[in-house]
Design a protein around this motif. Structure first.
Motif, PDB file in Angstrom:
ATOM      1  N   UNK A 114      -0.062  14.301   0.921  1.00 45.47           N
ATOM      2  CA  UNK A 114      -0.757  13.624   2.016  1.00 45.47           C
ATOM      3  C   UNK A 114      -2.064  13.088   1.458  1.00 45.47           C
ATOM      4  N   UNK A 115      -2.271  11.754   1.599  1.00 42.13           N
ATOM      5  CA  UNK A 115      -3.506  11.197   1.072  1.00 42.13           C
ATOM      6  C   UNK A 115      -3.814   9.838   1.649  1.00 42.13           C
ATOM      7  N   UNK A 116      -5.107   9.526   1.692  1.00 38.95           N
ATOM      8  CA  UNK A 116      -5.507   8.190   2.127  1.00 38.95           C
ATOM      9  C   UNK A 116      -5.031   7.165   1.100  1.00 38.95           C
ATOM     10  N   UNK A 117      -5.285   7.454  -0.183  1.00 39.97           N
ATOM     11  CA  UNK A 117      -4.813   6.594  -1.268  1.00 39.97           C
ATOM     12  C   UNK A 117      -3.984   7.453  -2.206  1.00 39.97           C
ATOM     13  N   UNK A 118      -2.731   7.088  -2.393  1.00 42.15           N
ATOM     14  CA  UNK A 118      -1.836   7.821  -3.282  1.00 42.15           C
ATOM     15  C   UNK A 118      -1.379   6.861  -4.368  1.00 42.15           C
ATOM     16  N   UNK A 119      -1.475   7.322  -5.612  1.00 41.28           N
ATOM     17  CA  UNK A 119      -1.059   6.487  -6.746  1.00 41.28           C
ATOM     18  C   UNK A 119      -0.136   7.288  -7.646  1.00 41.28           C
ATOM     19  N   UNK A 120       1.061   6.780  -7.846  1.00 43.39           N
ATOM     20  CA  UNK A 120       2.010   7.387  -8.775  1.00 43.39           C
ATOM     21  C   UNK A 120       2.037   6.508 -10.020  1.00 43.39           C
ATOM     22  N   UNK A 121       1.626   7.069 -11.145  1.00 43.54           N
ATOM     23  CA  UNK A 121       1.632   6.306 -12.385  1.00 43.54           C
ATOM     24  C   UNK A 121       3.039   6.304 -12.970  1.00 43.54           C
ATOM     25  N   UNK A 122       3.226   5.624 -14.079  1.00 46.12           N
ATOM     26  CA  UNK A 122       4.549   5.492 -14.681  1.00 46.12           C
ATOM     27  C   UNK A 122       5.111   6.813 -15.176  1.00 46.12           C
ATOM     28  N   UNK A 123       4.264   7.828 -15.377  1.00 42.82           N
ATOM     29  CA  UNK A 123       4.728   9.137 -15.853  1.00 42.82           C
ATOM     30  C   UNK A 123       4.899  10.136 -14.715  1.00 42.82           C
ATOM     31  N   UNK A 124       4.687   9.724 -13.477  1.00 42.96           N
ATOM     32  CA  UNK A 124       4.731  10.628 -12.321  1.00 42.96           C
ATOM     33  C   UNK A 124       6.153  11.029 -11.963  1.00 42.96           C
ATOM     34  N   UNK A 125       6.294  12.277 -11.477  1.00 44.75           N
ATOM     35  CA  UNK A 125       7.560  12.783 -10.937  1.00 44.75           C
ATOM     36  C   UNK A 125       7.211  13.510  -9.645  1.00 44.75           C
ATOM     37  N   UNK A 126       7.618  12.946  -8.514  1.00 42.91           N
ATOM     38  CA  UNK A 126       7.326  13.556  -7.216  1.00 42.91           C
ATOM     39  C   UNK A 126       8.639  13.839  -6.511  1.00 42.91           C
ATOM     40  N   UNK A 127       8.801  15.094  -6.096  1.00 41.29           N
ATOM     41  CA  UNK A 127       9.964  15.518  -5.330  1.00 41.29           C
ATOM     42  C   UNK A 127       9.452  16.034  -3.989  1.00 41.29           C
ATOM     43  N   UNK A 128       9.382  15.161  -3.023  1.00 43.56           N
ATOM     44  CA  UNK A 128       8.876  15.517  -1.712  1.00 43.56           C
ATOM     45  C   UNK A 128       8.411  14.279  -0.984  1.00 43.56           C
ATOM     46  N   UNK A 129       8.046  14.463   0.259  1.00 41.14           N
ATOM     47  CA  UNK A 129       7.619  13.332   1.091  1.00 41.14           C
ATOM     48  C   UNK A 129       6.176  12.949   0.781  1.00 41.14           C
ATOM     49  N   UNK A 130       5.887  11.663   0.939  1.00 38.68           N
ATOM     50  CA  UNK A 130       4.530  11.160   0.762  1.00 38.68           C
ATOM     51  C   UNK A 130       4.083  10.531   2.072  1.00 38.68           C
ATOM     52  N   UNK A 131       2.974  11.018   2.590  1.00 39.62           N
ATOM     53  CA  UNK A 131       2.368  10.465   3.805  1.00 39.62           C
ATOM     54  C   UNK A 131       1.027   9.884   3.371  1.00 39.62           C
ATOM     55  N   UNK A 132       0.814   8.605   3.606  1.00 38.20           N
ATOM     56  CA  UNK A 132      -0.319   7.899   3.014  1.00 38.20           C
ATOM     57  C   UNK A 132      -0.868   6.845   3.945  1.00 38.20           C
ATOM     58  N   UNK A 133      -2.059   6.361   3.594  1.00 41.40           N
ATOM     59  CA  UNK A 133      -2.592   5.160   4.232  1.00 41.40           C
ATOM     60  C   UNK A 133      -2.324   3.971   3.316  1.00 41.40           C
ATOM     61  N   UNK A 134      -2.572   4.139   2.010  1.00 45.67           N
ATOM     62  CA  UNK A 134      -2.193   3.133   1.025  1.00 45.67           C
ATOM     63  C   UNK A 134      -1.507   3.836  -0.136  1.00 45.67           C
ATOM     64  N   UNK A 135      -0.543   3.152  -0.762  1.00 45.81           N
ATOM     65  CA  UNK A 135       0.204   3.752  -1.858  1.00 45.81           C
ATOM     66  C   UNK A 135       0.428   2.722  -2.950  1.00 45.81           C
ATOM     67  N   UNK A 136       0.457   3.209  -4.182  1.00 41.72           N
ATOM     68  CA  UNK A 136       0.797   2.377  -5.340  1.00 41.72           C
ATOM     69  C   UNK A 136       1.755   3.179  -6.201  1.00 41.72           C
TER      70      UNK A 136
END
Length: 171
Positions: A114-136
């Protein structure tokens, strides 16, 4: 502009030059109570932002982390994290919910983000939901879950229902 006043001369007595600020007349340092840190910085100057807390690669934490500051994780955290800015390093793993104003993921998160600004870089691995205001999400990032945009992603959806006013009985 120039003056022969003794106030401006080097070595002038403190009695002749009255300080403009009454706080300046106090002793330079008062002893602090044990466990108490006193800063003598001028109150008019803004406080310097403290550096991020860094959890090193060899550190494994089981438990929740909560701060109003910044955290950079290079190790492993099993628990929920709440911070202002959270940076998850390339070799880091977080298993739990992450809540922060800014989230930068270079490593692995297993859990909700959960974040106002969430950024997943090219090396990121996320297993779960993302709740955001802005995302990259950069090309190459691995993401499994759902993405939901909210104006205020930092407050859980369930608490908004609890905060609603109760019906008032009229007499």
């Amino acid at each position: 502009m120039f003056s022969k006043s003794k106030i401006n001369e080097p070595g002038a007595k403190p009695d002749t030059a009255k300080p403009a600020d009454p706080a300046a007349a106090k002793p330079a340092a008062a002893p602090a109570a044990p466990g108490e840190f006193k800063s003598k910085a001028a109150p008019a100057t803004p406080k310097a932002k403290p550096p991020a807390s860094i959890l090193s690669a060899d550190l494994h934490i089981s438990g929740n982390l909560k701060t109003t500051g910044d955290i950079q994780i290079e190790g492993t955290v099993e628990g929920d994290i709440r911070a202002h800015l959270l940076t998850v390093g390339e070799g880091a793993t977080v298993k739990g919910e992450v809540v922060a104003d800014d989230v930068v993921v270079n490593g692995r998160i297993v859990g909700r983000v959960r974040g106002l600004k969430v950024r997943l870089t090219s090396t990121a691995r996320v297993e779960g939901d993302i709740i955001h205001k802005t995302i990259a999400i950069e090309s190459g990032a691995h993401f499994e879950g759902s993405v939901q945009r909210q104006d205020d992603p930092l407050t859980p959806a369930g608490s908004a229902k609890k905060a609603a006013p109760a019906p008032v009985a009229s007499s």
